[in-house]
Design an enzyme around this catalytic site. Structure first.
Site, PDB file in Angstrom:
ATOM      1  N   ARG A 291      -7.370 -12.160 -12.098  1.00  0.00           N
ATOM      2  CA  ARG A 291      -6.668 -11.424 -11.049  1.00  0.00           C
ATOM      3  C   ARG A 291      -5.908 -10.212 -11.589  1.00  0.00           C
ATOM      4  NH1 ARG A 291      -2.423 -14.448  -9.333  1.00  0.00           N
ATOM      5  NH2 ARG A 291      -3.782 -16.103  -8.604  1.00  0.00           N
TER       6      ARG A 291
ATOM      7  N   TYR B  46      -3.362   7.908   8.463  1.00  0.00           N
ATOM      8  CA  TYR B  46      -4.574   7.111   8.712  1.00  0.00           C
ATOM      9  C   TYR B  46      -4.195   5.967   9.656  1.00  0.00           C
ATOM     10  CZ  TYR B  46      -8.489   4.093   7.144  1.00  0.00           C
ATOM     11  OH  TYR B  46      -9.589   3.285   7.060  1.00  0.00           O
TER      12      TYR B  46
ATOM     13  N   ASP C  76      -0.674   9.233   0.251  1.00  0.00           N
ATOM     14  CA  ASP C  76      -2.095   8.922   0.373  1.00  0.00           C
ATOM     15  C   ASP C  76      -2.846  10.209   0.016  1.00  0.00           C
ATOM     16  OD1 ASP C  76      -4.740   8.566   1.251  1.00  0.00           O
ATOM     17  OD2 ASP C  76      -4.152   7.234   2.889  1.00  0.00           O
TER      18      ASP C  76
END
Ligand SMILES: *Cc1c(COP(=O)(O)O)cnc(C)c1O
Length: 401
Positions: free
Chosen positions: A67, A120, A192
């Protein structure tokens, strides 16, 4: 002695076009093989108890457990961090997983988030759904607010989230001015950066603390993997990495490999996306049935001046607004018979895409007003004249000619 020409400005490091071919690989640590191998792993074995304890004290700096990433993940992360000019990168299972992990790293119940109104739309859903339920309050702000964001800062504002240019509508944000106000009030700036990638916008040179990319788009570049990535400054790395690894939305090594492979051609692909988009946008601007072209490289795009100041290029994604609203039937006549532009979500692959979209339901700070239907295009890598011919035939079907 050779005559002395004008002195070139000193270049800091190598050009990004060189970095994309070099970053994140070390052939001579791998039998001379050009690309790093794909390591599949969940369990990682420790030969002794002492070794297990030593690595467990610094799990983010070792191959520790699947992970936390495998050497393939680390190669992708290293390449992205280098291109972005950040401290380290954190790979995520998708762009949205990266946005969620970055927001959750900083926000707790009772905190306030400033979110750009042109975000977004799934980012908005995250704020209005999950984050609200966890006691985080979101205020949406005008993408063109610049230094005026100061007035919206509250004592509990922890994060200012930017996306520049905005999704669908392409307003360019004054990130340095926003970052200055945010930092003065003790908040962190998240960006972003999917549209420009760090090739066309260097986040950390403009005051960003945490830069996020939907690697699904331009980094992967071939529409065949979901992948996200977060790059941070040194000060914020541990906090974001801890959140991302606890949330557990990690990518598989094959997708990290595809991201890394995509990066090798990113500079040439972006250049072609840019040229194709500009040519199509110029053609659209000359049409009477098009009211507006929403593209940061054009003077009438909100924030164009900032784009010129802060960006080094424009990518393949932009929108245009029809002069009149059209009926659904007319729109279907146009879109159902396109031969190169195809309809589908996402963007950033080698292929051209077309999508009707209505920003209005996703706006609250500044209502969206436009005369007609908005259509978003992604200019792929095809021949620009073929793309224009495809659109031209589409416009003829739209008007019933
Ligand atoms: C597509 C997109 C995302 C989300 O990326 P996924 O990998 O699809 O989750 C985030 N931000 C922007 C601007 C996007 O266009």
């Amino acid at each position: 002695m050779a005559p002395r020409g004008p002195r070139k400005p000193p270049r800091r490091g190598r050009a990004k076009a060189t970095e994309v071919t070099e970053a994140g690989r070390d052939p001579f640590a791998n039998f001379g093989i050009v690309n790093p191998p794909v390591y599949h792993a969940s369990t990682v074995l420790y030969p002794t108890l002492a070794e297990m304890e030593r690595i467990g004290r610094a799990p983010f700096d070792h191959v520790y457990y699947g992970r936390q990433g495998t050497p393939t993940t680390f190669a992708f992360e290293k390449a992205v961090a280098k291109l972005a000019g950040g401290y380290r990168a954190i790979a995520s299972g998708s762009g949205l997983a990266a946005i969620g992990a970055a927001l959750m790293a900083f926000l707790r119940a009772g905190d306030h988030l400033l979110m750009v109104d042109s975000a977004y739309s799934p980012t908005r859903k995250l704020c209005d759904g999950l984050l609200k339920g966890f006691g985080v309050e979101t205020t949406y702000y005008d993408p063109c607010i610049g230094a005026g964001i100061k007035k919206l800062m509250r004592p509990n504002t922890r994060v200012v989230f930017c996306e520049s240019p905005g999704s669908l509508t392409f307003e360019v944000q004054d990130i340095p001015a926003i970052a200055k106000a945010a930092h003065a009030a003790g908040a962190v700036v998240l960006l972003d950066n999917s549209w420009a990638t760090s090739l066309y916008f260097s986040p950390f040179e403009h005051g960003v603390d945490v830069s996020i990319e939907a690697a699904t788009k331009y980094l992967v570049g071939h529409s065949d993997a979901m992948l996200g990535v977060i790059v941070t400054t040194e000060a914020h790395y541990r906090r974001v990495k801890t959140a991302a690894s606890i949330l557990g939305a990690v990518p598989g090594p094959d997708d990290c490999y595809l991201g890394l492979r995509g990066i090798r051609t990113l500079a040439v692909r972006l250049e072609r996306h840019q040229q194709n988009a500009l040519k199509i946008a110029r053609w659209l601007k000359g049409r009477k049935d098009v009211a507006r072209v929403l593209h940061p490289a054009f003077a009438d795009c909100p924030g164009h001046r900032i784009w010129k100041r802060d960006f080094t290029g424009s990518s393949g994604l932009f929108s245009f607004v029809l002069a009149k609203d059209c009926t659904k039937d007319a729109l279907a006549r146009m879109l159902d018979h396109m031969e190169i532009f195809r309809m589908g979500y996402s963007w950033g692959g080698y292929e051209s895409l077309i999508l009707p979209a209505d920003p209005a339901p996703y706006r609250s700070a500044v209502p969206w007003k436009a005369p007609g239907t908005l259509i978003r295009l992604h200019a792929g890598l095809e021949d620009a004249d073929d793309l224009i011919a495809d659109l031209d035939a589409g416009f003829r079907r739209l008007s019933g000619r």
